[in-house]
Scaffold this motif. Structure first.
Motif, PDB file in Angstrom:
ATOM      1  N   ASP A 170       6.992  -1.978   7.516  1.00 16.57           N
ATOM      2  CA  ASP A 170       6.855  -3.414   7.801  1.00 16.57           C
ATOM      3  C   ASP A 170       5.844  -4.116   6.909  1.00 16.57           C
ATOM      4  O   ASP A 170       4.806  -3.561   6.555  1.00 16.57           O
ATOM      5  CB  ASP A 170       6.395  -3.616   9.253  1.00 16.57           C
ATOM      6  N   THR A 171       6.131  -5.342   6.627  1.00 16.81           N
ATOM      7  CA  THR A 171       5.197  -6.135   5.833  1.00 16.81           C
ATOM      8  C   THR A 171       5.432  -7.614   6.133  1.00 16.81           C
ATOM      9  O   THR A 171       6.422  -7.972   6.775  1.00 16.81           O
ATOM     10  CB  THR A 171       5.368  -5.832   4.322  1.00 16.81           C
ATOM     11  N   SER A 172       4.497  -8.460   5.704  1.00 16.96           N
ATOM     12  CA  SER A 172       4.658  -9.902   5.930  1.00 16.96           C
ATOM     13  C   SER A 172       3.751 -10.627   4.945  1.00 16.96           C
ATOM     14  O   SER A 172       3.014 -10.000   4.181  1.00 16.96           O
ATOM     15  CB  SER A 172       4.272 -10.281   7.360  1.00 16.96           C
ATOM     16  N   LEU A 178       3.257   2.546  -5.630  1.00 19.01           N
ATOM     17  CA  LEU A 178       3.178   3.957  -5.287  1.00 19.01           C
ATOM     18  C   LEU A 178       3.546   4.074  -3.812  1.00 19.01           C
ATOM     19  O   LEU A 178       2.796   3.585  -2.960  1.00 19.01           O
ATOM     20  CB  LEU A 178       1.751   4.467  -5.522  1.00 19.01           C
ATOM     21  N   ASP A 179       4.679   4.659  -3.525  1.00 15.99           N
ATOM     22  CA  ASP A 179       5.104   4.712  -2.128  1.00 15.99           C
ATOM     23  C   ASP A 179       5.809   6.036  -1.851  1.00 15.99           C
ATOM     24  O   ASP A 179       6.481   6.602  -2.697  1.00 15.99           O
ATOM     25  CB  ASP A 179       6.039   3.544  -1.806  1.00 15.99           C
ATOM     26  N   VAL A 180       5.665   6.479  -0.615  1.00 14.75           N
ATOM     27  CA  VAL A 180       6.229   7.746  -0.179  1.00 14.75           C
ATOM     28  C   VAL A 180       7.653   7.538   0.375  1.00 14.75           C
ATOM     29  O   VAL A 180       8.372   8.500   0.585  1.00 14.75           O
ATOM     30  CB  VAL A 180       5.250   8.336   0.878  1.00 14.75           C
ATOM     31  N   ALA A 189      -4.269  -1.567  -1.288  1.00 12.39           N
ATOM     32  CA  ALA A 189      -3.678  -0.688  -0.259  1.00 12.39           C
ATOM     33  C   ALA A 189      -3.939  -1.314   1.105  1.00 12.39           C
ATOM     34  O   ALA A 189      -5.017  -1.116   1.679  1.00 12.39           O
ATOM     35  CB  ALA A 189      -4.281   0.708  -0.334  1.00 12.39           C
ATOM     36  N   THR A 190      -2.994  -2.111   1.605  1.00 13.40           N
ATOM     37  CA  THR A 190      -3.204  -2.711   2.927  1.00 13.40           C
ATOM     38  C   THR A 190      -2.223  -2.125   3.934  1.00 13.40           C
ATOM     39  O   THR A 190      -1.076  -1.835   3.603  1.00 13.40           O
ATOM     40  CB  THR A 190      -3.009  -4.247   2.895  1.00 13.40           C
ATOM     41  N   ASN A 191      -2.697  -1.960   5.136  1.00  9.16           N
ATOM     42  CA  ASN A 191      -1.880  -1.508   6.270  1.00  9.16           C
ATOM     43  C   ASN A 191      -1.179  -0.193   5.981  1.00  9.16           C
ATOM     44  O   ASN A 191      -0.058   0.028   6.437  1.00  9.16           O
ATOM     45  CB  ASN A 191      -0.860  -2.581   6.660  1.00  9.16           C
ATOM     46  N   TYR A 242      -2.608   4.797   8.880  1.00 10.53           N
ATOM     47  CA  TYR A 242      -1.708   5.833   9.397  1.00 10.53           C
ATOM     48  C   TYR A 242      -2.293   7.234   9.250  1.00 10.53           C
ATOM     49  O   TYR A 242      -1.605   8.216   9.506  1.00 10.53           O
ATOM     50  CB  TYR A 242      -0.360   5.769   8.668  1.00 10.53           C
ATOM     51  N   TYR A 243      -3.549   7.329   8.794  1.00  6.29           N
ATOM     52  CA  TYR A 243      -4.102   8.649   8.490  1.00  6.29           C
ATOM     53  C   TYR A 243      -5.470   8.885   9.133  1.00  6.29           C
ATOM     54  O   TYR A 243      -6.189   7.938   9.440  1.00  6.29           O
ATOM     55  CB  TYR A 243      -4.186   8.820   6.962  1.00  6.29           C
ATOM     56  N   SER A 244      -5.776  10.191   9.291  1.00  5.29           N
ATOM     57  CA  SER A 244      -7.080  10.575   9.851  1.00  5.29           C
ATOM     58  C   SER A 244      -8.157  10.329   8.794  1.00  5.29           C
ATOM     59  O   SER A 244      -7.861  10.137   7.606  1.00  5.29           O
ATOM     60  CB  SER A 244      -7.057  12.063  10.205  1.00  5.29           C
TER      61      SER A 244
END
Ligand SMILES: C[S@@+](CC[C@H](N)C(=O)[O-])C[C@H]1O[C@@H](n2cnc3c(N)ncnc32)[C@H](O)[C@@H]1O
Length: 462
Positions: free
Chosen positions: A209-211, A288-290, A393-395, A399-401
């Protein structure tokens, strides 16, 4: 289900800036026209200081091991964890489907929201039986097919109904859990709210998701950095956007009256040009995206741009959303340096204004989409002139520890030139051995709704 990704910095937050940074060794140059850099796993050598300093928060399978044991286990752990992180994309896809099911308007005429969920579910199942010409419905069909469900049969429709029911219940439970986690720290005096927010989705599915909101926040941060002389005029030549995202069903309002789109890469180029920070005609942006879905989308846009086609961005604004005038101003001028306003025949819901911008093909062609898991990989070898001046690198680090965020930070640091900047709306633990430290932040308020705000932290590579 409105899901926002705020990670407000509490103003009293003390930057955990530590000293005695250790330099990072960069791999050698590779000349030639073609970009030689490839995703390269983070080495044990680069991870060792993080494993040592964050001993209390390393994953259990790496805890209480000697250095020799860790070294021999490291590359196996990296490969395994890479697969596990990528597997989280599937749950993120399901989260997008729940938003679409509850708020989409292209497959149903029922009222939006959870009240009509059963009727909406039935309409969605009918629609995915023949999803021709609708990218979102085709995607939902693919996801149910992965589970062996065929919505053209009576049994398949029943299975789809049960599956969507489970998804809605799971997402509702998770959303409730996040709210309770935030509430719990808020109720404690001086509770570490920002730190909790910064890792809030560490077990959640990876959403795309993005906005327009984070685009505006990054614009404000760049404006401030330029005005303070921390970004010099015409100095930015290489930009990285980690996790550009794909607006599938707008996360705030759930709109689906325009095709899935990405905005952040275009917005960052637009901001850098407008604010005089980009080096004219020499700005290259790498995403750069997974997520294969995000990467395929960008590659397809580039392919179309090579044939002279522009890329259309659609920007909805709900008049009731009480946006601040600054965000409305940003919305009105979005894209002025990368494209032209477009007149499209769209059918937005009542009360929703729309702007569309046609992004020029040369701008789309300046974007290079790379598959990379920033937690475990970096682009290498990078010649000095290929290192990034700026990474956004936003949002996504949310999602990570803390341990994984620290690995990500080491990977980011390895790709930035000395003095280069990382802009993120996460507070990240700073280790003396990673040469990247917070030097300030920009607070942005999006609307008059409580908590509809963000803080963009500026990290600078030493
Ligand atoms: C919620 S979206 C955010 C999109 C956009 N940056 C924004 O702020 O609106 C998260 C994005 O990060 C990507 N992502 C998640 N984990 C990643 C990782 N480890 N490495 C690279 N990209 C990642 C997702 O695929 C998705 O594109």
């Amino acid at each position: 289900m409105a899901q926002r990704y705020n990670s407000r910095v509490t103003r009293s937050f003390a930057w955990p800036v530590l000293t005695a940074a250790v330099g990072i060794t960069f791999l050698g140059n590779a000349a030639g026209g073609q970009q030689p850099w490839v995703p390269t796993p983070i080495s044990f050598q680069d991870s060792k200081p993080i494993l040592e300093r964050l001993a209390a928060s390393v994953p259990p399978e790496l805890a209480a091991r000697s250095s020799a044991e860790l070294e021999s286990a490291w590359s196996g752990w990296v490969s395994r964890r890479n697969r596990e992180i990528r597997a989280r994309l599937e749950r993120g896809d399901e989260d997008s489907i729940v938003n679409f099911l509850l708020f989409g308007a292209t497959f149903t005429t029922r009222p939006r929201g959870a009240e009509a969920v059963q009727a909406r579910t039935a309409d969605l199942i009918s629609a995915i039986a023949s999803p021709v010409g609708n990218e979102r419905l085709q995607f939902v069909r693919e996801v149910v097919a992965r589970r062996g469900i065929d919505p053209t049969t009576a049994t398949g429709r029943e299975q789809a109904r049960a599956y969507f029911g489970e998804l809605v219940a799971r997402v509702a439970g998770e959303t409730d859990g996040y709210a309770r986690e935030i509430q719990a720290v808020r109720s404690k005096p001086n509770g570490p709210e920002f730190a909790v927010r910064s890792s809030l989705y560490r077990t959640r599915g990876l959403s795309s998701d993005t906005s327009i909101r984070p685009d505006f926040a990054i614009d404000r941060a760049i404006e401030r950095l330029v005005s303070m002389g921390l970004i010099k005029a015409a100095s930015i030549r290489r930009v990285g956007v980690i996790g550009p995202g794909l607006d599938f069903t707008d996360k705030a309002e759930g709109y689906d009256f325009y095709p899935p789109q990405t905005t952040q890469p275009f917005s960052v180029i637009d901001s850098l040009r407008r604010l005089g920070a980009a080096r004219t005609n020499d700005l290259r942006l790498t995403t750069l995206d997974v997520s294969p879905r995000v990467n395929r989308h960008l590659e397809a846009a580039r392919e179309r741009a090579s044939r002279g086609e522009s890329y259309v961005v659609v920007l909805p604004r709900d008049r009731e959303s009480r946006w601040r005038p600054e965000l409305i101003g940003f919305w009105k001028t979005f894209g002025s340096r990368v494209g032209e306003a477009a007149n499209l025949s769209l059918s937005p819901p009542d009360g929703v204004d729309v702007r569309a911008v046609r992004i020029r093909p040369d701008v789309v062609s300046s974007i290079d989409a790379r598959d990379l898991n920033i937690v475990l990989e970096r682009l290498a070898p990078l010649a000095d002139e290929d290192r990034f001046d700026l990474i956004v690198a936003t949002n996504m680090l949310v999602y990570y520890s803390v341990f994984e965020q620290s690995l990500a930070l080491a990977n980011v640091a390895s790709m930035l030139r000395p003095g280069g900047l990382l802009l993120s709306n996460n507070v990240l633990v700073e280790l003396p051995t990673t040469p990247l430290h917070a030097i300030g932040d920009t607070s942005v308020i999006y609307s008059d709704h409580p908590d509809d705000s963000d803080d963009i932290v500026w990290y600078r590579r030493q």
